[in-house]
Motif scaffolding. Structure first.
Motif, PDB file in Angstrom:
ATOM      1  N   ILE A 237      -6.027   3.515  27.289  1.00 21.17           N
ATOM      2  CA  ILE A 237      -6.700   4.468  28.181  1.00 21.17           C
ATOM      3  C   ILE A 237      -6.025   4.423  29.552  1.00 21.17           C
ATOM      4  O   ILE A 237      -5.975   3.363  30.179  1.00 21.17           O
ATOM      5  CB  ILE A 237      -8.204   4.112  28.322  1.00 21.17           C
ATOM      6  N   SER A 238      -5.508   5.574  30.006  1.00 22.85           N
ATOM      7  CA  SER A 238      -4.819   5.594  31.303  1.00 22.85           C
ATOM      8  C   SER A 238      -5.829   5.792  32.438  1.00 22.85           C
ATOM      9  O   SER A 238      -6.986   6.148  32.205  1.00 22.85           O
ATOM     10  CB  SER A 238      -3.789   6.726  31.332  1.00 22.85           C
ATOM     11  N   ASN A 241      -7.024   9.329  32.354  1.00 24.74           N
ATOM     12  CA  ASN A 241      -8.005   9.546  31.275  1.00 24.74           C
ATOM     13  C   ASN A 241      -9.406   9.180  31.751  1.00 24.74           C
ATOM     14  O   ASN A 241     -10.368   9.944  31.578  1.00 24.74           O
ATOM     15  CB  ASN A 241      -7.702   8.657  30.062  1.00 24.74           C
ATOM     16  N   GLU A 418     -11.714   6.992  21.852  1.00 27.90           N
ATOM     17  CA  GLU A 418     -10.464   7.759  21.914  1.00 27.90           C
ATOM     18  C   GLU A 418     -10.539   8.928  22.890  1.00 27.90           C
ATOM     19  O   GLU A 418      -9.521   9.522  23.241  1.00 27.90           O
ATOM     20  CB  GLU A 418     -10.108   8.288  20.519  1.00 27.90           C
ATOM     21  N   CYS A 420     -12.464   8.561  25.849  1.00 28.12           N
ATOM     22  CA  CYS A 420     -13.089   7.937  27.037  1.00 28.12           C
ATOM     23  C   CYS A 420     -14.602   8.046  27.017  1.00 28.12           C
ATOM     24  O   CYS A 420     -15.236   8.083  28.077  1.00 28.12           O
ATOM     25  CB  CYS A 420     -12.613   8.618  28.319  1.00 28.12           C
ATOM     26  N   ASN A 473      -9.099  13.790  29.153  1.00 30.68           N
ATOM     27  CA  ASN A 473      -9.788  12.532  28.815  1.00 30.68           C
ATOM     28  C   ASN A 473      -9.374  12.003  27.446  1.00 30.68           C
ATOM     29  O   ASN A 473      -9.822  10.933  27.042  1.00 30.68           O
ATOM     30  CB  ASN A 473     -11.308  12.741  28.839  1.00 30.68           C
ATOM     31  N   THR A 475      -7.227  10.009  25.098  1.00 31.00           N
ATOM     32  CA  THR A 475      -6.442   8.824  25.471  1.00 31.00           C
ATOM     33  C   THR A 475      -5.018   8.861  24.895  1.00 31.00           C
ATOM     34  O   THR A 475      -4.665   9.758  24.140  1.00 31.00           O
ATOM     35  CB  THR A 475      -7.160   7.551  24.994  1.00 31.00           C
TER      36      THR A 475
END
Length: 659
Positions: A237-238, A241, A418, A420, A473, A475
């Motif tokens: 998860i960035s 995201n 997946e 968020c 959002n 991922t």
């Protein structure tokens, strides 16, 4: 005719505007969002923990020993103090050799130190690997080995009971103030307390070192999902995201900017629902008071009789709950209603029905709330203004009950690790049940035909199909798992990422989504009929006799069977009526009781309009409840079908005639 492309995408009309302004203009990474909060609300309470006054062992009549605690008031860290604690911790980790963009792990209960650790890692660009505290030993070792972490943050209890040390581990940092003297950890690994690391980080020579700030595309968290199947997968998860996800969620919770909200944190922070909810709170200057499922209410298992649970002391205004916990509250209150005098009971039922009628017309009922429902409302502290439900479907009966008795809206949401945790959340004024609301401003949703299950986007009256979620959002995929990434994620011609959820949805004309099925829960019976196990369970869970149920079907058999965790109070009452005596285990194992419960379940199934072939023909009553600790359900209380099948293998063979 041309092939049907999936209809949609369905999206919120406010989507583009809300996302371009974002949470805070110019703050596009999580450390920036926290910095903004610390600058704007420096003296506001941020993170609160209750003081432990005393604990004692209480021997139960059956000889078991329960630990009971007496807790004091909440002690608060302000936003400025929390920010400073995170900065010092991040600086200390860097001084211990943790480098930017190298993974670091946290394996810890939900508490203030968890969020401080997370914020420290966001500041210093250390991707944070999160592990559920109830994952099994092999799954934890798999996560640590796969991500090659050298430093782990944990608590003394979890470290001693659950942690199997992986190769390559160099430092164990314990959040407890005094790590004490331990002798049982491997040689060559340093163990120290969080406070020591913060002291090291606060030294001017360490604090003054330039830090490597993250970019929006950098990984903030690698979250291991407890997965109902197979070994856990790490979802990458960035920063961008998470910011998109919490922007979407915050937009659906009314009045966040203008109120002094208090949120109660007790669900696992290694779960995306809780982490997102707490990040929403931190970005809006709300207070977060920490709790646990064992100390939540005055009646909770660890609270000493006569002393106060966390909700009574904290009086939260915002709360997230998984349906399992709401179902428990619902059943407890309904049992109390059964024990009332007939006059009190009649008054309660009258008030309940009157309020149900009024809220369906859009009216409030202040008098009923004050006279009848105040006592129920006080179970959660008496000030709740929004309850958020996620993680699994919430039954209509429980949702209605929470709306009415807690005098606040229950927002049902839908999302996955997946995505968020963001996908949809119902509007707060929408009192309909069984729906998860409209797409959030960060998400677009498409429905893809699923031939095998007979779901099509051209279905009348409403389009149906597999839910695909797209948006900022969605991922970055699974850690070191290219094959699964190609299967579950794709990028469209506009460079937008999409995730294929495996859930089957249906859109109502007003743009709200219903989850109606799941691809993995579909089993084909011997005669060719398809049975959705999830659908069968959802209908039967409404039966007051059932605390939990797992439907099971074998493709070479002609009928469905079920494992049932019965409600203890209701089953004992039924046993008394049928003059069946014995211990709890004996009653659950009694074939007469099995028959009786099956009869009641069959009636509930017919009332719930299940097809003849969908109704379980045989059941097994389980005397043991299913908890994450037993490994039969995930941390979000979703069924682990493979584990349940193994656990009840002998019963499956018995119910299918010993094949």
């Amino acid at each position: 005719p041309l092939p049907q492309s999936p209809p949609g995408p369905y999206r919120s009309v406010a989507s583009l505007k809300a996302l371009t302004t974002g949470l805070h203009p110019g703050r596009d990474t999580l450390d920036g969002v926290f910095e903004h909060a610390a600058q704007h609300f420096p003296n506001r309470d941020c993170l609160g923990t209750r003081q432990l006054l005393s604990e004692e062992d209480e021997v139960q009549p059956n000889g078991k020993v329960f630990k009971k605690v007496i807790l004091g008031d909440y002690i608060w860290l302000s936003y400025r103090e929390a920010y400073q604690a995170a900065a010092h911790f991040g600086s200390g980790l860097a001084a211990l050799g943790q480098r930017p963009q190298y993974n670091i792990a946290i394996f810890c209960e939900t508490r203030a130190e968890w969020i401080i650790t997370a914020q420290a890692c966001f500041m210093y660009n250390f991707p944070l690997v999160t592990l559920y505290s109830t994952l099994g030993g092999p799954a934890i070792a798999h996560g640590l080995n796969e991500t090659e972490v050298t430093h782990i943050i944990t608590s003394k209890d979890l470290f001693q009971s659950r942690l199997k040390v992986s190769q390559g581990l160099e430092q164990i940092i314990v959040v407890d103030n005094k790590p004490g003297t331990w002798t049982d950890f491997p040689k060559g690994i340093r163990v120290q307390s969080m406070a020591t690391v913060q002291e090291l980080g606060a030294k001017p020579e360490n604090l003054s070192k330039p830090r490597s700030r993250p970019k929006p595309t950098d990984i903030a968290v690698i979250m291991y999902t407890s997965g109902s199947t197979g070994i856990p997968k790490g979802v990458m998860i960035s920063h961008s995201n998470l910011i998109a996800g919490i922007t979407g969620m915050a937009e659906r919770i009314p009045g966040l900017w203008y109120t002094d909200d208090t949120y109660i944190g007790y669900l696992p922070l290694a779960h995306v629902l809780e982490l997102s909810a707490e990040l929403v709170c931190v970005s809006h200057g709300c207070r977060i008071g920490y709790s646990s499922p064992q100390t939540l209410a005055d009646q909770s298992t660890k609270i000493k009789k006569g002393s106060k649970g966390d909700t009574s002391v904290l009086q939260p205004t915002l709360m997230a709950a998984v349906p399992e916990i709401m179902d428990r509250i619902y059943k407890n209150v309904m049992t109390k209603v059964q024990e009332m005098t007939s006059v009190q009971r009649t008054l309660f039922v009258l008030a309940y029905n009157y309020k149900m009628e009024q809220i369906s017309k859009g009216y409030s009922t202040p008098l009923c709330d004050r006279l009848v429902f105040r006592k129920v409302r006080s179970l959660l502290g008496g000030k709740t203004r929004v309850l958020l439900s996620g993680g699994a479907p919430l039954s209509a009966a429980t949702q209605r009950f929470m709306n009415i008795c807690f005098c606040c809206p229950v927002g049902q949401g839908y999302g996955l690790t997946e995505t968020c945790g963001a996908g949809t959340i119902s509007d707060m004024w929408d009192y309909s049940t069984g729906r998860v609301g409209a797409p959030l401003v960060c998400s677009e949703i498409m429905l893809k035909d699923w031939e095998e299950g007979g779901y099509h986007s051209t279905d009348k009256p409403n389009p149906r199909g597999e839910i695909l979620i797209g948006g900022p959002n969605v991922t970055m995929g699974y850690y070191k798992n290219e094959a699964k990434n190609r299967e579950d994620f794709f990028v469209d011609k506009n460079s937008q990422r999409w995730f294929c959820t495996g859930d089957i949805g249906e859109f109502d004309p007003d743009g709200c989504l219903k989850i109606i099925d799941r691809k993995k829960d579909l089993v084909k019976l011997q005669a060719g009929e398809y049975v959705s196990l999830g659908k069968v369970e959802a209908v039967l869970k409404n039966c007051s006799l059932i605390d939990n149920i797992c439907a099971y079907a074998n493709s070479d058999e002609s009928y469905v069977i079920g494992f049932v965790v019965p409600n203890q109070k209701q089953l004992m009452t039924l046993a008394k009526e049928k003059r069946i005596v014995g211990s709890w285990e004996e009653i659950c194992n009694n074939p007469e009781m099995e028959k009786e419960v099956l009869r009641i379940i069959t009636d509930a199934a017919v009332a719930g309009k299940l097809e003849r072939f969908e109704i379980p023909k045989k059941i097994r009553l389980s005397a043991e409840p299913w908890t994450p600790e037993t490994g039969l359900v995930t941390d979000a209380f979703k069924l682990k079908r493979k584990e349940l099948k193994t656990h009840y293998q002998d019963d499956i063979e018995r119910m299918y005639g010993g094949k």
